[in-house]
Write an enzyme that holds these catalytic residues in place. Structure first.
Site, PDB file in Angstrom:
ATOM      1  N   ARG A 239       0.842   8.138  -3.208  1.00 28.06           N
ATOM      2  CA  ARG A 239       0.048   8.315  -4.329  1.00 28.06           C
ATOM      3  C   ARG A 239       0.714   7.875  -5.645  1.00 28.06           C
ATOM      4  O   ARG A 239       1.629   7.649  -5.485  1.00 28.06           O
ATOM      5  CB  ARG A 239       0.249   9.840  -4.702  1.00 28.06           C
TER       6      ARG A 239
ATOM      7  N   HIS B 141      -7.300   2.520  -2.553  1.00 20.01           N
ATOM      8  CA  HIS B 141      -7.344   3.567  -1.898  1.00 20.01           C
ATOM      9  C   HIS B 141      -8.161   3.886  -0.837  1.00 20.01           C
ATOM     10  O   HIS B 141      -8.844   4.694  -0.639  1.00 20.01           O
ATOM     11  CB  HIS B 141      -7.398   4.955  -2.869  1.00 20.01           C
TER      12      HIS B 141
ATOM     13  N   GLU C  70      -6.890   6.680 -11.103  1.00 22.40           N
ATOM     14  CA  GLU C  70      -7.727   6.097 -10.220  1.00 22.40           C
ATOM     15  C   GLU C  70      -9.167   6.361 -10.704  1.00 22.40           C
ATOM     16  O   GLU C  70      -9.369   7.400 -11.250  1.00 22.40           O
ATOM     17  CB  GLU C  70      -7.720   6.205  -8.670  1.00 22.40           C
TER      18      GLU C  70
HETATM   19  P1  NAP Z   1       4.181  14.801   5.955  1.00 20.98           P
HETATM   20  O1  NAP Z   1       3.816  14.367   7.369  1.00 20.98           O
HETATM   21  O2  NAP Z   1       4.001  15.640   5.414  1.00 20.98           O
HETATM   22  O3  NAP Z   1       4.991  13.731   5.737  1.00 20.98           O
HETATM   23  C1  NAP Z   1       5.652  13.438   4.287  1.00 20.98           C
HETATM   24  C2  NAP Z   1       7.056  13.119   4.327  1.00 20.98           C
HETATM   25  O4  NAP Z   1       7.751  13.009   3.125  1.00 20.98           O
HETATM   26  C3  NAP Z   1       7.923  14.370   5.082  1.00 20.98           C
HETATM   27  O5  NAP Z   1       8.781  13.737   6.456  1.00 20.98           O
HETATM   28  C4  NAP Z   1       8.916  14.890   4.206  1.00 20.98           C
HETATM   29  O6  NAP Z   1      10.069  14.969   4.736  1.00 20.98           O
HETATM   30  C5  NAP Z   1       8.893  13.970   2.910  1.00 20.98           C
HETATM   31  N1  NAP Z   1       9.256  14.202   1.817  1.00 20.98           N
HETATM   32  C6  NAP Z   1       8.550  15.156   1.028  1.00 20.98           C
HETATM   33  N2  NAP Z   1       9.252  15.472  -0.189  1.00 20.98           N
HETATM   34  C7  NAP Z   1      10.332  14.528  -0.111  1.00 20.98           C
HETATM   35  C8  NAP Z   1      11.046  14.271  -1.323  1.00 20.98           C
HETATM   36  N3  NAP Z   1      11.220  14.948  -2.317  1.00 20.98           N
HETATM   37  N4  NAP Z   1      12.140  13.513  -0.985  1.00 20.98           N
HETATM   38  C9  NAP Z   1      12.054  12.705   0.033  1.00 20.98           C
HETATM   39  N5  NAP Z   1      11.407  12.808   1.218  1.00 20.98           N
HETATM   40  C10 NAP Z   1      10.267  14.160   0.819  1.00 20.98           C
HETATM   41  O7  NAP Z   1       2.484  13.959   5.456  1.00 20.98           O
HETATM   42  P2  NAP Z   1       1.822  12.553   5.941  1.00 20.98           P
HETATM   43  O8  NAP Z   1       0.813  13.322   6.751  1.00 20.98           O
HETATM   44  O9  NAP Z   1       2.842  11.541   6.500  1.00 20.98           O
HETATM   45  O10 NAP Z   1       1.053  11.962   4.593  1.00 20.98           O
HETATM   46  C11 NAP Z   1       2.102  11.495   3.533  1.00 20.98           C
HETATM   47  C12 NAP Z   1       1.486  11.266   2.268  1.00 20.98           C
HETATM   48  O11 NAP Z   1       0.752  10.054   2.463  1.00 20.98           O
HETATM   49  C13 NAP Z   1       0.494  12.349   1.893  1.00 20.98           C
HETATM   50  O12 NAP Z   1       0.899  13.344   1.342  1.00 20.98           O
HETATM   51  C14 NAP Z   1      -0.554  11.660   1.034  1.00 20.98           C
HETATM   52  O13 NAP Z   1      -0.116  11.508  -0.199  1.00 20.98           O
HETATM   53  C15 NAP Z   1      -0.369  10.043   1.454  1.00 20.98           C
HETATM   54  N6  NAP Z   1      -1.521   9.647   2.207  1.00 20.98           N
HETATM   55  C16 NAP Z   1      -2.334   8.627   1.543  1.00 20.98           C
HETATM   56  C17 NAP Z   1      -3.386   8.052   2.110  1.00 20.98           C
HETATM   57  C18 NAP Z   1      -4.190   6.745   1.467  1.00 20.98           C
HETATM   58  O14 NAP Z   1      -5.264   6.869   1.613  1.00 20.98           O
HETATM   59  N7  NAP Z   1      -3.528   6.100   0.724  1.00 20.98           N
HETATM   60  C19 NAP Z   1      -3.791   8.601   3.474  1.00 20.98           C
HETATM   61  C20 NAP Z   1      -2.961   9.403   3.985  1.00 20.98           C
HETATM   62  C21 NAP Z   1      -2.012  10.218   3.325  1.00 20.98           C
HETATM   63  P3  NAP Z   1      11.017  16.468   4.257  1.00 20.98           P
HETATM   64  O15 NAP Z   1      10.084  17.675   4.207  1.00 20.98           O
HETATM   65  O16 NAP Z   1      12.251  16.402   5.277  1.00 20.98           O
HETATM   66  O17 NAP Z   1      11.606  15.652   2.891  1.00 20.98           O
END
Ligand code: NAP
Length: 320
Positions: free
Chosen positions: A239, A287, A268
């Protein structure tokens, strides 16, 4: 029995919606393919039992207070920083998102953006389009290698791991930072856990895939860019709010880092006048991380199935 009212905040294909018309009374913002005006959203939410919304809608205390019958908000995204989840919880409203179904598609785009930025693909295509290609030359549009380099993944979750699998296929070394270790990824992908600063210092590519939270807001700030190599390429598909865009602009223009690939921005949509768009060493995308036709359909169906589950009195499939 009266069917529950579901408000859908954007026009979605009829063949996707049709099966759900039997169980819901569906109302939809279908005038234009742009976000529903706030006053209409508040008015519709006040009458709805369920809401299918996008990241363009802010589901905040004001909306929740107006939506007296609301039982479930299905966000068509895995990130849910547009929703006040605490307020929803205290109002007894279930919030759902769309994890997993978009993981591989978003990882594909992340890698495409990384490669496009490293190998200057957009700039090179524009070079021909602008009639600049007069002759071949040894360093014409020469970029950075990807194979054999080190990728640092901030947020090694579902998408982060899928990106790491692609990186492994490209012969890259993998470092990552999370709040917790991922032993399985360490074994399967030879990924190495680093603290945030060490990861920035040791990576050729830094990819942000953390969710936007109070903790991650502007985590890529002046200090973070100062810690990166001058040859580093920064890729953000999480994000825009995770990045201090002024600090990124400064780092890109004063040679602190080499280039950036950005799918997301603080506010955005951005216009062509946005300072980052004007930089030749930046690839900006609107995005489109999860934007394949098949995946967008899966995200819509999962959102609708979440609404159905909760409105049937069952557990949500993917609650946040
Ligand atoms: P996820 O499986 O929840 O992965 C997020 C990772 O971030 C987790 O492994 C978590 O590990 C880590 N994290 C959370 N807080 C943190 C912190 N303070 N410091 C360091 N690491 C941290 O989510 P996902 O499905 O992979 O998606 C991730 C993100 O991608 C979404 O939240 C969304 O914002 C973004 N996204 C963007 C698009 C796009 O179109 N551009 C599409 C899909 C997703 P820990 O809990 O161990 O810290």
């Amino acid at each position: 029995m009266m069917k529950p009212v579901v408000y859908v905040t954007r026009k979605i294909p009829d063949d996707v919606l049709q099966p759900y018309r039997e169980v819901f009374n569906i109302r939809m913002w279908e005038k234009e393919d742009k976000p529903v005006p706030r006053d209409i959203l508040l008015r519709e939410a006040a009458k709805a039992d369920g809401l299918l919304c996008l990241l363009t809608e802010s589901v905040d205390k004001e909306l929740l207070a107006a939506a007296k019958n609301l039982k479930v908000v299905a966000n068509m995204a895995v990130g849910y920083d547009n929703i006040d989840v605490e307020a929803a919880r205290s109002n007894g409203v279930v919030v759902t998102n769309t994890p997993d179904v978009l993981t591989e598609t978003t990882a594909d785009l992340t890698f495409a953006l990384l490669m496009a930025t490293a190998r200057r693909v957009v700039e090179a295509a524009d070079y021909i389009r602008e009639g600049k290609w007069d002759y071949w030359s040894p360093y014409l549009l020469a970029g950075s290698d990807i194979h054999g380099k080190t990728i640092g993944i901030a947020g090694m979750g579902r998408i982060g791991e899928a990106v790491a699998r692609r990186a492994k296929g490209f012969g890259m070394s993998i470092q990552y930072n999370n709040r917790s270790r991922k032993e399985k990824a360490e074994q399967e992908l030879s990924a190495v856990y680093k603290n945030f600063t060490a990861m920035l210092q040791g990576s050729d590519f830094i990819v942000s895939l953390v969710p936007l939270t109070q903790k991650t807001a502007q985590m890529f700030d002046e200090e973070a860019f100062r810690n990166m190599k001058s040859s580093a390429i920064f890729v953000n598909v999480s994000r825009g709010g995770t990045v201090d865009e002024q600090a990124l602009y400064d780092a890109l223009t004063n040679g602190q880092i080499r280039a950036a690939g950005l799918d997301v921005f603080d506010q955005e949509p951005i216009s062509p006048e946005h300072p980052l768009v004007g930089l030749q060493n930046v690839v900006c995308l609107p995005h489109i991380g999860s934007a394949s036709e098949a995946t967008r359909t899966k995200m819509l169906k999962l959102s609708l199935d979440n609404l159905k589950a909760v409105l049937d009195g069952e557990k949500a499939i993917t609650p946040v």
